[in-house]
Design an enzyme around this catalytic site. Sequence first.
Site, PDB file in Angstrom:
ATOM      1  CB  SER A 190      -0.925   0.222   1.200  1.00  0.00           C
ATOM      2  OG  SER A 190      -1.511   1.098   1.056  1.00  0.00           O
ATOM      3  CE1 TYR A 205       0.490   4.958  -5.348  1.00  0.00           C
ATOM      4  CE2 TYR A 205       0.570   7.046  -3.702  1.00  0.00           C
ATOM      5  CZ  TYR A 205       0.812   5.428  -4.349  1.00  0.00           C
ATOM      6  OH  TYR A 205       2.082   4.842  -3.788  1.00  0.00           O
ATOM      7  CE  LYS A 244      -0.652   1.916  -3.806  1.00  0.00           C
ATOM      8  NZ  LYS A 244      -0.309   0.498  -4.370  1.00  0.00           N
TER       9      LYS A 244
END
Length: 276
Positions: A132, A146, A150
């Site tokens: 992660s 992004y 995650k």
Amino acid sequence: MKKTVLITGSSTGFGKAAAKRFASEGWNVVATMRSPGAETELVDRDDVLVTRLDVSDRESIAQAISAGIGRFGRIDALINNAGYGLHGIFEETPRAKVQEQFDVNVFGVMDVTRAMLPHFREQKGGVIVNISSGAGVFTLPMLSLYCASKFALEGFSEALSYELASQNIVVKIVEPGGVTSTRFGDRSGAEAAQNAAIDAYAPFVAGANELFAGLRGQRLASSEEVAEVIFRATSDGTNQLRYVATHDITPMIEARRQTSEAEYIAFMRSQFLPRS
């Protein structure tokens, strides 16, 4: 019997460092990457199989897993490392790029994991380590996509860990932050440069970039240090879910997880919102 690990995204960064780390500890390694023909460091080892795997290509996933089992007899651990980060203002980012971000960072992880699970269930055990980011715990402007990918990975991994515990399969999450020896940011910067800029955001972007420049000036970890945490998470025999891999993100993670919502949001806004 030697254990075997399959690692996605092994051509650079965390993936390559992890491949070397596991091999140094006596593991067999299935080092997968999109372009294995370009690999030169890992190909001459008997305990490393370099093979193609593109997380967006399900046929390549199945072939890589089959090749790993064919070469080493079994696979004991999966490291879902392949990924990249879009950088830029959300409104400036084309929808196709948003889809690609999730295809790699979320759906790719799901597809590799789904393909591996029958083998793990058959051998009644396995370890899955999903890479992660600090951006899966706290958010930063100009990294909204992004961060979203995650955050999705963190939620998926945590929920999956409860399901797979019933099959003696352990799920782990490793959360790195800033790292010096990786080309992770190259693709991100190239992608952002292709987006059409909206002038109204220019002052905000300038301020955010100045802050990011200061953050990059801090002491950052190396890919090898992150690989050490990946190895520990895989091999420590515990059911610990999360591992923070670099010290630079510890203050932000503590702010997110150990302070009130109001305190955390006030702190973040003080960093990124324009001062009147």
